[in-house]
Design an enzyme around this catalytic site. Structure first.
Site, PDB file in Angstrom:
ATOM      1  N   GLU A 248       0.881  -1.177   0.000  1.00 18.71           N
ATOM      2  CA  GLU A 248       0.000   0.000   0.000  1.00 18.71           C
ATOM      3  C   GLU A 248       0.912   1.219   0.000  1.00 18.71           C
ATOM      4  O   GLU A 248       1.737   1.381   0.891  1.00 18.71           O
ATOM      5  CB  GLU A 248      -0.895  -0.009   1.233  1.00 18.71           C
ATOM      6  CG  GLU A 248      -1.855   1.165   1.270  1.00 18.71           C
ATOM      7  CD  GLU A 248      -2.455   1.373   2.634  1.00 18.71           C
ATOM      8  OE1 GLU A 248      -2.426   2.529   3.105  1.00 18.71           O
ATOM      9  OE2 GLU A 248      -2.933   0.390   3.240  1.00 18.71           O
ATOM     10  N   CYS A 285      -3.558   7.147   5.395  1.00 18.00           N
ATOM     11  CA  CYS A 285      -3.472   6.854   3.962  1.00 18.00           C
ATOM     12  C   CYS A 285      -4.739   7.260   3.228  1.00 18.00           C
ATOM     13  O   CYS A 285      -4.744   7.358   2.000  1.00 18.00           O
ATOM     14  CB  CYS A 285      -3.188   5.372   3.746  1.00 18.00           C
ATOM     15  SG  CYS A 285      -4.257   4.290   4.721  1.00 18.00           S
TER      16      CYS A 285
END
Length: 510
Positions: A248, A285
């Protein structure tokens, strides 16, 4: 041997405790033990595996205030945030324990033999998911508990039947050590082999590289920067036997704010997004780093309200001095790009602490945005860029120019959903999670969650790192053809001895 210490980001001072950086011989030892453990752990019964996960959760809770206090000192995060993160960590472990105990996650499929089928008989074929082998997990900087030593990656790997080697994040080694001890105690309590879990420290990149390149490593997970994630992917692909890396790598999480919504509630939207942009010092994020609106009188009111809301926000401590320096550098640089102007900047002071991030929002026209790929890059921290389009057609062009994202959000009223149907629908092409009338910050740990999106948000948008679906990163399907019943895995035996849901001759059944 080389040692290092953690830094309190709120003071810039070293914390007590020396942590020994691993050497390459430690990498080899950990993976040799993991390979040996895999031969046993992959066949452990599901109840023992579930109990192991529950015991890890209980062990983390048993550490008590010491864990929260150390995590606060190493991360600069407040107590409430870390208490919630501890709950998420233990909740994930419990969720995977329940998944394992129920057992249907292996996706067993049975097609019974048809010896009389014409023109040719059909053999007996049965398929299920099996663990891949030792997994290397990189701890994340922004979640010292929930995406770290016993976080979602470790929980899902252990649930799948894969031994885990954690590369502890150097920003919070003390926190990592406490949690690692809880995992080891849980493993011993359940009589699991020594190599089912291990953790290595390193304040640089050498050990991480060695772990990815080691031939006994079968899978890697990573949460962090685009540069870090792509470097690991390249290392894995350069091996003699390439392996998957599920990375990620960040996202600007675009939000389309449509005209009717702004007319009716521009002030509310401004305050809601100012809070989301600065939540956790913008170090999520899913931080909404890009806002997109169509030029109008209501949009001008929104701009003023958003700028004013950001000006009232108080600077707060970032996770590490390095992250703070990078944020200060990137947020200042983006204001120098052509057509970019400052919309609002925190006027509050919090000078008693080090590494304070100053929240700010900037604005740019869609025309200038479309000419400058740099404006699509993530600024990790309490920052967002508002893009103003002249029309629905230009709004569509902005969306089409965006790279893959973890999330994409729409703020809209009923009329907007009809008029802007095309750009709204196109968000599915770029994001793993599409949100209506809510902020992207806040990721629910539930089976339906998709936390992963097209590249460059993640290295493989088909998978998620949150929710029960995260287990699928650590497994592969295997079919058994014409095997004697007594030799089959229990999940595939006639009579369904485990009582799990299976697909038998096309029928989903117990």
């Amino acid at each position: 041997m080389k040692t290092f210490r953690a830094i309190d980001p709120s003071t810039g001072k070293e914390l007590e405790g020396d942590f020994q950086a691993a050497g390459k011989e430690d990498v080899g030892k950990a993976l040799a033990l993991a390979e040996k453990a895999f031969a046993v752990y992959r066949n452990i019964d599901k109840d023992t595996k579930a109990t192991f996960l529950l015991d890890i959760a209980a062990g983390i809770n048993a550490i008590g205030d010491q864990l929260i206090e150390r995590a606060m000192a190493e991360s600069g995060l407040p107590m409430g945030r870390l208490q919630g993160e501890r709950g998420r960590t233990t909740g994930q472990l419990t969720m995977f324990a329940n998944l394992v105990k129920e057992g249907s996650w292996v996706e067993a499929v049975i097609d019974n033999a048809q010896p009389d089928r014409q023109p040719a008989p059909r053999p007996d074929i049965r398929k299920l998911l099996v663990p891949m082998g030792p997994a290397v997990v990189f701890g994340a900087s922004n979640f010292p508990l929930a995406f770290s030593v016993a976080g979602g990656d470790t929980a899902s790997a252990l649930a799948a039947g894969c031994p885990v080697i954690v590369k502890a994040h150097p920003a919070h080694p003390g926190t990592s050590a406490l949690v690692a001890e809880a995992i080891k105690e849980a493993a011993q309590k359940n009589n699991l082999p020594e190599g089912v879990f291990s953790m290595l420290f390193d304040d640089g990149y050498a050990i991480g590289e060695a772990l990815v390149k080691h031939p006994k490593t079968k899978i890697v997970t990573f949460t962090g920067s685009f540069n870090g994630g792509t470097a690991l992917v390249k290392l894995a692909q350069q091996r003699e036997v390439p392996i998957p890396v599920f990375a990620e790598m960040g996202s600007i999480n675009p939000t389309i704010i449509l005209p009717a919504a702004l007319v009716n509630r521009y002030q509310q939207i401004a305050e809601q997004y100012a809070a989301s942009i600065t939540l956790g010092t913008g170090q999520f994020c899913t931080n909404p780093g890009l806002l997109i609106a169509v030029e109008s009188e209501a949009t001008n009111k929104f701009k003023h309200a958003l700028g004013g809301a950001i000006e009232k926000m108080v600077p707060s401590t970032m996770l590490t001095p390095g992250i703070h320096n990078n944020y200060a550098k990137l947020s200042a640089a983006i204001l120098l790009e052509k057509g970019v102007g400052l919309l609002g900047k925190s006027e509050s002071a919090n000078s008693n602490k080090a590494n304070q991030a100053v929240p700010l929002v900037a604005e740019v026209s869609a025309a200038d945005f479309l000419k400058n790929p740099k404006l699509c890059e993530e600024v990790f921290g309490p920052f967002s860029l508002l893009v103003i389009a002249e029309s629905a057609a230009e709004l569509q062009l902005v969306i089409e120019a965006l790279p893959g994202q973890l999330t994409a959000s729409v703020v809209a009223d009923a009329d907007d959903l009809v008029i802007y149907k095309e750009p709204i629908n196109s968000l599915v092409n770029i994001a793993g999670r599409v949100i209506l009338n809510n902020v992207p910050t806040g990721v629910e740990v539930v089976p339906s969650m998709q936390h992963g999106g097209p590249f460059p948000a993640t290295s493989d948008g088909r998978f998620t790192s949150v929710g029960t679906g995260a287990i699928k990163r650590f497994v592969r399907p295997v079919a058994f053809q014409n095997w004697a019943p007594e030799l089959l895995p229990p999940e595939l035996k006639d009579g369904n001895p485990l009582g799990i849901w299976r697909t038998v001759d096309g029928v989903f059944t117990k």
